[in-house]
Design a protein around this motif. Structure first.
Motif, PDB file in Angstrom:
ATOM      1  N   LEU A   1     -33.696  26.382   3.583  1.00  0.00           N
ATOM      2  CA  LEU A   1     -33.709  25.024   3.031  1.00  0.00           C
ATOM      3  C   LEU A   1     -33.769  25.049   1.501  1.00  0.00           C
ATOM      4  O   LEU A   1     -33.167  24.198   0.838  1.00  0.00           O
ATOM      5  CB  LEU A   1     -34.902  24.244   3.597  1.00  0.00           C
ATOM      6  N   LEU A   2     -34.482  26.035   0.939  1.00  0.00           N
ATOM      7  CA  LEU A   2     -34.559  26.152  -0.519  1.00  0.00           C
ATOM      8  C   LEU A   2     -33.227  26.619  -1.108  1.00  0.00           C
ATOM      9  O   LEU A   2     -32.959  26.386  -2.297  1.00  0.00           O
ATOM     10  CB  LEU A   2     -35.672  27.119  -0.917  1.00  0.00           C
ATOM     11  N   THR A   3     -32.417  27.272  -0.303  1.00  0.00           N
ATOM     12  CA  THR A   3     -31.122  27.746  -0.773  1.00  0.00           C
ATOM     13  C   THR A   3     -30.160  26.585  -1.024  1.00  0.00           C
ATOM     14  O   THR A   3     -29.319  26.646  -1.924  1.00  0.00           O
ATOM     15  CB  THR A   3     -30.506  28.716   0.257  1.00  0.00           C
ATOM     16  N   ILE A   4     -30.316  25.511  -0.253  1.00  0.00           N
ATOM     17  CA  ILE A   4     -29.394  24.368  -0.357  1.00  0.00           C
ATOM     18  C   ILE A   4     -29.404  23.745  -1.753  1.00  0.00           C
ATOM     19  O   ILE A   4     -28.335  23.564  -2.355  1.00  0.00           O
ATOM     20  CB  ILE A   4     -29.714  23.321   0.735  1.00  0.00           C
ATOM     21  N   PRO A   5     -30.576  23.392  -2.332  1.00  0.00           N
ATOM     22  CA  PRO A   5     -30.531  22.817  -3.691  1.00  0.00           C
ATOM     23  C   PRO A   5     -30.011  23.801  -4.738  1.00  0.00           C
ATOM     24  O   PRO A   5     -29.370  23.391  -5.705  1.00  0.00           O
ATOM     25  CB  PRO A   5     -31.997  22.442  -3.965  1.00  0.00           C
ATOM     26  N   MET A   6     -30.277  25.091  -4.557  1.00  0.00           N
ATOM     27  CA  MET A   6     -29.773  26.078  -5.510  1.00  0.00           C
ATOM     28  C   MET A   6     -28.248  26.087  -5.522  1.00  0.00           C
ATOM     29  O   MET A   6     -27.612  26.083  -6.584  1.00  0.00           O
ATOM     30  CB  MET A   6     -30.301  27.467  -5.155  1.00  0.00           C
ATOM     31  N   ILE A   7     -27.648  26.088  -4.316  1.00  0.00           N
ATOM     32  CA  ILE A   7     -26.192  26.077  -4.224  1.00  0.00           C
ATOM     33  C   ILE A   7     -25.636  24.752  -4.748  1.00  0.00           C
ATOM     34  O   ILE A   7     -24.589  24.717  -5.407  1.00  0.00           O
ATOM     35  CB  ILE A   7     -25.756  26.323  -2.771  1.00  0.00           C
ATOM     36  N   PHE A   8     -26.343  23.659  -4.478  1.00  0.00           N
ATOM     37  CA  PHE A   8     -25.917  22.343  -4.960  1.00  0.00           C
ATOM     38  C   PHE A   8     -25.870  22.312  -6.487  1.00  0.00           C
ATOM     39  O   PHE A   8     -24.909  21.814  -7.086  1.00  0.00           O
ATOM     40  CB  PHE A   8     -26.876  21.266  -4.429  1.00  0.00           C
ATOM     41  N   ILE A   9     -26.911  22.841  -7.130  1.00  0.00           N
ATOM     42  CA  ILE A   9     -26.946  22.881  -8.602  1.00  0.00           C
ATOM     43  C   ILE A   9     -25.814  23.752  -9.142  1.00  0.00           C
ATOM     44  O   ILE A   9     -25.128  23.393 -10.111  1.00  0.00           O
ATOM     45  CB  ILE A   9     -28.313  23.408  -9.090  1.00  0.00           C
ATOM     46  N   LEU A  10     -25.588  24.884  -8.493  1.00  0.00           N
ATOM     47  CA  LEU A  10     -24.541  25.801  -8.944  1.00  0.00           C
ATOM     48  C   LEU A  10     -23.162  25.171  -8.824  1.00  0.00           C
ATOM     49  O   LEU A  10     -22.357  25.219  -9.765  1.00  0.00           O
ATOM     50  CB  LEU A  10     -24.597  27.101  -8.139  1.00  0.00           C
ATOM     51  N   LEU A  11     -22.868  24.579  -7.673  1.00  0.00           N
ATOM     52  CA  LEU A  11     -21.533  23.996  -7.491  1.00  0.00           C
ATOM     53  C   LEU A  11     -21.326  22.809  -8.431  1.00  0.00           C
ATOM     54  O   LEU A  11     -20.199  22.551  -8.876  1.00  0.00           O
ATOM     55  CB  LEU A  11     -21.300  23.608  -6.032  1.00  0.00           C
ATOM     56  N   THR A  12     -22.420  22.087  -8.760  1.00  0.00           N
ATOM     57  CA  THR A  12     -22.312  20.978  -9.713  1.00  0.00           C
ATOM     58  C   THR A  12     -21.943  21.497 -11.097  1.00  0.00           C
ATOM     59  O   THR A  12     -21.058  20.943 -11.773  1.00  0.00           O
ATOM     60  CB  THR A  12     -23.635  20.201  -9.774  1.00  0.00           C
ATOM     61  N   LEU A  13     -22.616  22.553 -11.522  1.00  0.00           N
ATOM     62  CA  LEU A  13     -22.309  23.150 -12.831  1.00  0.00           C
ATOM     63  C   LEU A  13     -20.870  23.645 -12.881  1.00  0.00           C
ATOM     64  O   LEU A  13     -20.148  23.387 -13.859  1.00  0.00           O
ATOM     65  CB  LEU A  13     -23.279  24.296 -13.124  1.00  0.00           C
ATOM     66  N   ILE A  14     -20.460  24.349 -11.841  1.00  0.00           N
ATOM     67  CA  ILE A  14     -19.102  24.892 -11.810  1.00  0.00           C
ATOM     68  C   ILE A  14     -18.071  23.760 -11.811  1.00  0.00           C
ATOM     69  O   ILE A  14     -17.053  23.822 -12.518  1.00  0.00           O
ATOM     70  CB  ILE A  14     -18.902  25.786 -10.572  1.00  0.00           C
ATOM     71  N   PHE A  15     -18.344  22.706 -11.060  1.00  0.00           N
ATOM     72  CA  PHE A  15     -17.411  21.579 -10.969  1.00  0.00           C
ATOM     73  C   PHE A  15     -17.147  20.989 -12.349  1.00  0.00           C
ATOM     74  O   PHE A  15     -15.994  20.777 -12.736  1.00  0.00           O
ATOM     75  CB  PHE A  15     -17.982  20.515 -10.032  1.00  0.00           C
ATOM     76  N   PHE A  16     -18.215  20.724 -13.110  1.00  0.00           N
ATOM     77  CA  PHE A  16     -18.041  20.070 -14.401  1.00  0.00           C
ATOM     78  C   PHE A  16     -17.582  21.043 -15.495  1.00  0.00           C
ATOM     79  O   PHE A  16     -16.823  20.648 -16.387  1.00  0.00           O
ATOM     80  CB  PHE A  16     -19.345  19.382 -14.817  1.00  0.00           C
ATOM     81  N   VAL A  17     -18.009  22.306 -15.411  1.00  0.00           N
ATOM     82  CA  VAL A  17     -17.560  23.296 -16.402  1.00  0.00           C
ATOM     83  C   VAL A  17     -16.061  23.510 -16.306  1.00  0.00           C
ATOM     84  O   VAL A  17     -15.360  23.592 -17.328  1.00  0.00           O
ATOM     85  CB  VAL A  17     -18.318  24.636 -16.226  1.00  0.00           C
ATOM     86  N   LEU A  18     -15.544  23.600 -15.085  1.00  0.00           N
ATOM     87  CA  LEU A  18     -14.105  23.788 -14.916  1.00  0.00           C
ATOM     88  C   LEU A  18     -13.308  22.634 -15.516  1.00  0.00           C
ATOM     89  O   LEU A  18     -12.211  22.829 -16.046  1.00  0.00           O
ATOM     90  CB  LEU A  18     -13.762  23.935 -13.431  1.00  0.00           C
ATOM     91  N   ARG A  19     -13.857  21.446 -15.447  1.00  0.00           N
ATOM     92  CA  ARG A  19     -13.108  20.274 -15.901  1.00  0.00           C
ATOM     93  C   ARG A  19     -13.237  20.014 -17.394  1.00  0.00           C
ATOM     94  O   ARG A  19     -12.503  19.167 -17.921  1.00  0.00           O
ATOM     95  CB  ARG A  19     -13.552  19.047 -15.095  1.00  0.00           C
ATOM     96  N   VAL A  20     -14.138  20.692 -18.071  1.00  0.00           N
ATOM     97  CA  VAL A  20     -14.197  20.577 -19.535  1.00  0.00           C
ATOM     98  C   VAL A  20     -13.536  21.773 -20.214  1.00  0.00           C
ATOM     99  O   VAL A  20     -13.429  21.809 -21.440  1.00  0.00           O
ATOM    100  CB  VAL A  20     -15.661  20.457 -20.023  1.00  0.00           C
ATOM    101  N   MET A  21     -13.069  22.732 -19.420  1.00  0.00           N
ATOM    102  CA  MET A  21     -12.351  23.864 -19.992  1.00  0.00           C
ATOM    103  C   MET A  21     -11.015  23.413 -20.559  1.00  0.00           C
ATOM    104  O   MET A  21     -10.389  22.490 -20.036  1.00  0.00           O
ATOM    105  CB  MET A  21     -12.118  24.947 -18.918  1.00  0.00           C
ATOM    106  N   PRO A  22     -10.565  24.058 -21.647  1.00  0.00           N
ATOM    107  CA  PRO A  22      -9.247  23.693 -22.196  1.00  0.00           C
ATOM    108  C   PRO A  22      -8.127  24.050 -21.228  1.00  0.00           C
ATOM    109  O   PRO A  22      -8.304  24.887 -20.347  1.00  0.00           O
ATOM    110  CB  PRO A  22      -9.164  24.541 -23.474  1.00  0.00           C
ATOM    111  N   ALA A  23      -6.992  23.427 -21.413  1.00  0.00           N
ATOM    112  CA  ALA A  23      -5.783  23.627 -20.604  1.00  0.00           C
ATOM    113  C   ALA A  23      -5.814  22.712 -19.377  1.00  0.00           C
ATOM    114  O   ALA A  23      -6.854  22.519 -18.744  1.00  0.00           O
ATOM    115  CB  ALA A  23      -5.601  25.075 -20.175  1.00  0.00           C
ATOM    116  N   ASP A  24      -4.682  22.156 -19.098  1.00  0.00           N
ATOM    117  CA  ASP A  24      -4.494  21.241 -17.976  1.00  0.00           C
ATOM    118  C   ASP A  24      -3.937  22.018 -16.790  1.00  0.00           C
ATOM    119  O   ASP A  24      -2.906  22.689 -16.917  1.00  0.00           O
ATOM    120  CB  ASP A  24      -3.514  20.141 -18.385  1.00  0.00           C
ATOM    121  N   PRO A  25      -4.602  21.965 -15.619  1.00  0.00           N
ATOM    122  CA  PRO A  25      -4.096  22.716 -14.462  1.00  0.00           C
ATOM    123  C   PRO A  25      -2.696  22.276 -14.031  1.00  0.00           C
ATOM    124  O   PRO A  25      -1.913  23.088 -13.552  1.00  0.00           O
ATOM    125  CB  PRO A  25      -5.135  22.437 -13.374  1.00  0.00           C
TER     126      PRO A  25
END
Length: 338
Positions: free
Chosen positions: A13-37
């Motif tokens: 159960l403690l793993t769930i929020p950790m993965i949630f925080i990680l995927l949130t960071l990755i989601f927004f970091v990818l979208r502020v990276m330069p270059a348009d997919p």
């Protein structure tokens, strides 16, 4: 048993929020990276109308928060989504590449533990000798060497100068893995087929990449094993074992080593993430067709869903490895309570 099951459930159960925080960071970091997919996919000179149409098709025209909410709903259905670049589900290339990475990591880890624990124990048992000094120097040097440089040196020595081992790929050109049971683990597939020629071909291709990971990680285990072994060898029960006339090998490698394994297991759980990070460099160096190499390619292509899916899977693997290590404590050390 109930305590272990309760502990296991809490950790999951403690793993769930950790993965949630990680995927949130990755989601927004990818979208502020330069270059348009979309421009990376269609080319910079594609008509603006075509680019806008593709962005709408992929859902990239929506606000970021709306894209994020759609992605969470998708994950709630255990769906990693569709690749932006390839017309396939994200899980498809992951399922193809994951066995290769696991095969590499497992063998690298086995070699690292065997080499590190043996050298660390031997050095502690021969403290102050030239052999001990050499082992300590080895542990320091290999830990500081970058994975890609270690891989290149092994390729140069064993692949080019000595011509003993292949330097790239997972199999030779004469091995047709499609003829075997397709579990994805080539060593298992070739053994199940009874084709020992193919088995040894796969094993020789695995040797240098696994050795690269093993040498780097072994430096950590050498120093940790040696330090803890020195503490254990000074305990009273070790002196009592020697007084009973037990051989030095039995005292060191049976009584002392077992009590040294708990901190080693702790480090093993912590180093699993480092092992995956080094696998990225190793797979690139040896052209190993694994998941880490897939991640690098999809980052260059700005394939958001595939990158997110791979990182989520890596996070789950790291969390499960830490959980397994904690549960093994109870088997090694009866003093551990849950």
């Amino acid at each position: 048993m109930k305590r272990i099951l309760k502990y296991f459930t809490i950790r999951l159960l403690l793993t769930i929020p950790m993965i949630f925080i990680l995927l949130t960071l990755i989601f927004f970091v990818l979208r502020v990276m330069p270059a348009d997919p979309v421009k990376s996919m269609l080319g910079a000179h594609a008509p603006k109308r075509v680019i806008e149409q593709k962005r709408k098709e992929l859902g990239l025209d929506k606000p970021v928060y709306s894209q994020y909410w759609d992605y969470l709903k998708q994950l709630a259905r255990f769906d990693l989504g569709d690749s932006m670049i390839m017309k396939q589900k994200v899980i498809t290339p992951i399922k193809e590449k994951l066995p290769a990475t696991l095969e590499l990591i497992i063998f690298g880890l086995i070699l690292a533990l065997t080499l590190g624990v043996f050298l660390g124990s031997y050095g502690a048992n021969n403290r102050g000798t030239k052999t001990d000094t050499t082992i300590r120097l080895y542990g320091l040097v290999v830990f500081c060497i970058p994975a890609y440089w270690m891989g290149l040196m092994l390729q140069l020595i064993f692949g080019i100068w000595l011509d003993w081992l292949p330097i790239a790929g997972r199999t030779g050109s004469r091995v047709l893995v499609a003829n075997f049971n397709n579990t994805g683990f080539y060593l298992i597939d070739t053994l199940m087929a009874g084709n020992f020629t193919a088995f040894f071909d796969v094993l020789t291709h695995l040797a240098l990449p696994a050795l690269t990971l093993a040498l780097i990680l072994s430096g950590i285990f050498v120093r940790l094993t040696r330090a803890n072994m020195l503490d254990v060898l000074n305990n009273d029960y070790i002196l009592a074992a020697r007084a009973r006339g037990l051989s030095e090998r039995k005292v060191v490698y049976k009584h002392a080593l077992k009590n040294t394994l708990v901190p080693i297991l702790t480090m093993l759980g912590m180093q699993f993430a480092l092992l995956i990070a080094n696998a990225v460099l190793t797979e690139t160096t040896f052209s190993w067709p694994g998941m880490a190499r897939l991640l690098v390619k999809r980052i260059h292509l700005r394939d958001y869903p595939t990158v997110q899916g791979i990182i989520i899977l890596i996070a789950v693997m790291v969390s499960l490895s830490s959980l397994i290590v904690d549960l093994v404590y109870a088997w090694i050390d009866p003093r551990v309570k849950y």
